[in-house]
Design a protein around this motif. Sequence first.
Motif, PDB file in Angstrom:
ATOM      1  N   ARG A 147      43.968  48.498  43.186  1.00 43.10           N
ATOM      2  CA  ARG A 147      43.252  47.241  42.935  1.00 43.10           C
ATOM      3  C   ARG A 147      43.356  46.295  44.126  1.00 43.10           C
ATOM      4  O   ARG A 147      42.475  45.466  44.366  1.00 43.10           O
ATOM      5  CB  ARG A 147      43.810  46.575  41.678  1.00 43.10           C
ATOM      6  N   MET A 158      37.579  50.048  39.760  1.00 43.31           N
ATOM      7  CA  MET A 158      36.614  49.267  38.970  1.00 43.31           C
ATOM      8  C   MET A 158      37.053  47.810  38.854  1.00 43.31           C
ATOM      9  O   MET A 158      36.237  46.891  38.954  1.00 43.31           O
ATOM     10  CB  MET A 158      36.454  49.893  37.582  1.00 43.31           C
ATOM     11  N   GLU A 159      38.361  47.604  38.650  1.00 41.72           N
ATOM     12  CA  GLU A 159      38.882  46.235  38.550  1.00 41.72           C
ATOM     13  C   GLU A 159      38.747  45.506  39.887  1.00 41.72           C
ATOM     14  O   GLU A 159      38.464  44.313  39.918  1.00 41.72           O
ATOM     15  CB  GLU A 159      40.344  46.263  38.097  1.00 41.72           C
ATOM     16  N   LYS A 204      36.385  46.064  42.103  1.00 40.42           N
ATOM     17  CA  LYS A 204      34.955  45.737  42.220  1.00 40.42           C
ATOM     18  C   LYS A 204      34.618  44.514  41.382  1.00 40.42           C
ATOM     19  O   LYS A 204      33.884  43.620  41.807  1.00 40.42           O
ATOM     20  CB  LYS A 204      34.124  46.946  41.770  1.00 40.42           C
ATOM     21  N   GLN A 205      35.188  44.454  40.161  1.00 41.39           N
ATOM     22  CA  GLN A 205      34.952  43.307  39.288  1.00 41.39           C
ATOM     23  C   GLN A 205      35.524  42.027  39.894  1.00 41.39           C
ATOM     24  O   GLN A 205      34.891  40.956  39.840  1.00 41.39           O
ATOM     25  CB  GLN A 205      35.585  43.566  37.918  1.00 41.39           C
ATOM     26  N   ASP A 206      36.718  42.129  40.479  1.00 39.80           N
ATOM     27  CA  ASP A 206      37.336  40.963  41.133  1.00 39.80           C
ATOM     28  C   ASP A 206      36.456  40.440  42.272  1.00 39.80           C
ATOM     29  O   ASP A 206      36.282  39.230  42.434  1.00 39.80           O
ATOM     30  CB  ASP A 206      38.722  41.335  41.689  1.00 39.80           C
ATOM     31  N   ASP A 261      33.194  40.867  42.597  1.00 35.98           N
ATOM     32  CA  ASP A 261      31.976  40.287  42.018  1.00 35.98           C
ATOM     33  C   ASP A 261      32.244  38.883  41.495  1.00 35.98           C
ATOM     34  O   ASP A 261      31.442  37.967  41.702  1.00 35.98           O
ATOM     35  CB  ASP A 261      31.445  41.174  40.882  1.00 35.98           C
ATOM     36  N   ASP A 262      33.373  38.719  40.805  1.00 36.76           N
ATOM     37  CA  ASP A 262      33.738  37.397  40.268  1.00 36.76           C
ATOM     38  C   ASP A 262      33.952  36.397  41.398  1.00 36.76           C
ATOM     39  O   ASP A 262      33.537  35.232  41.300  1.00 36.76           O
ATOM     40  CB  ASP A 262      35.020  37.503  39.426  1.00 36.76           C
TER      41      ASP A 262
END
Length: 279
Positions: free
Chosen positions: A62, A227-228, A230-232, A234-235
């Motif tokens: 991550r 995935m986490e 990528k989400q971080d 994006d956020d």
Amino acid sequence: MAQVEYKDLLDAGVHFGHLTRKWDPRMAPYIFMEKNGIHIIDLNKTLASLDDACNAIKGIVRSGRKVMFVATKKQAQEIVTEEARRLKMPYVTDRWLGGMLTNFATVRKSMKKLQTLDKMLKDETTASNIAKRERLTMSRDKEKLDRVLGGIVDLTRLPAALFIVDVKREHIAVAEAKRLGIPVFAMCDTNSNPDEVDFPIPANDDAYKSIALITLAIGKAIEEGLMERKQDKDDQRLQEEEEAKRASDSRQAAAEGADEAPAAEATAPVAEAADEQPE
């Protein structure tokens, strides 16, 4: 994270250890019992260790760092190669070159040579200008380098962690990682020393099903970490866009306020002059 059940470990034969005469006494805390001259691994300890390892490796991924897969035994090569390629992680499944971590700068030169050879052989114009004998020699060199370094050719810096199948067989990799302070996640059979690695996973490291189950569980944890991450990102991007929009709105409001102020000042004298005219 896909939860591995006790029954899954049992069906895959994760609990089968080595002959009792081949055991390492430091594995005693992870051994449940002895049966027919074979040590049986405590699967409750395996589940707990696997859970700890998955959580730790997910945190490493991550943060945007790489995990290197190391497995040179035949029954592990295929599954480890497939999983590492799927996750786009570096891997070593042919043989471990001494100094692959501790002498990484020199290994990088060989990796650059492999990239150069690959580029030259793929370029039809360059390849056509090379003599047939020389081209054959280059192809052989490329094949040899690709077999040993193909899995780490895109690695630009040292990995943040190692996942190893069979620490006894890969003792050089373990020693190099330990020297550099790189955490090691490893499958440890009853003939291994779990004290040499940071996250030992007591398991049968000889059976294909056992290796596949543990490797896929680690792979799933890495996938979730990716995935986490990528989400971080994006956020973070959305937050930066919102902050930029708020700043833009504030500047626009300030500019409009500055335009209205002179207009108000210009109308004020006219009003005062109208008040001073005689009736």
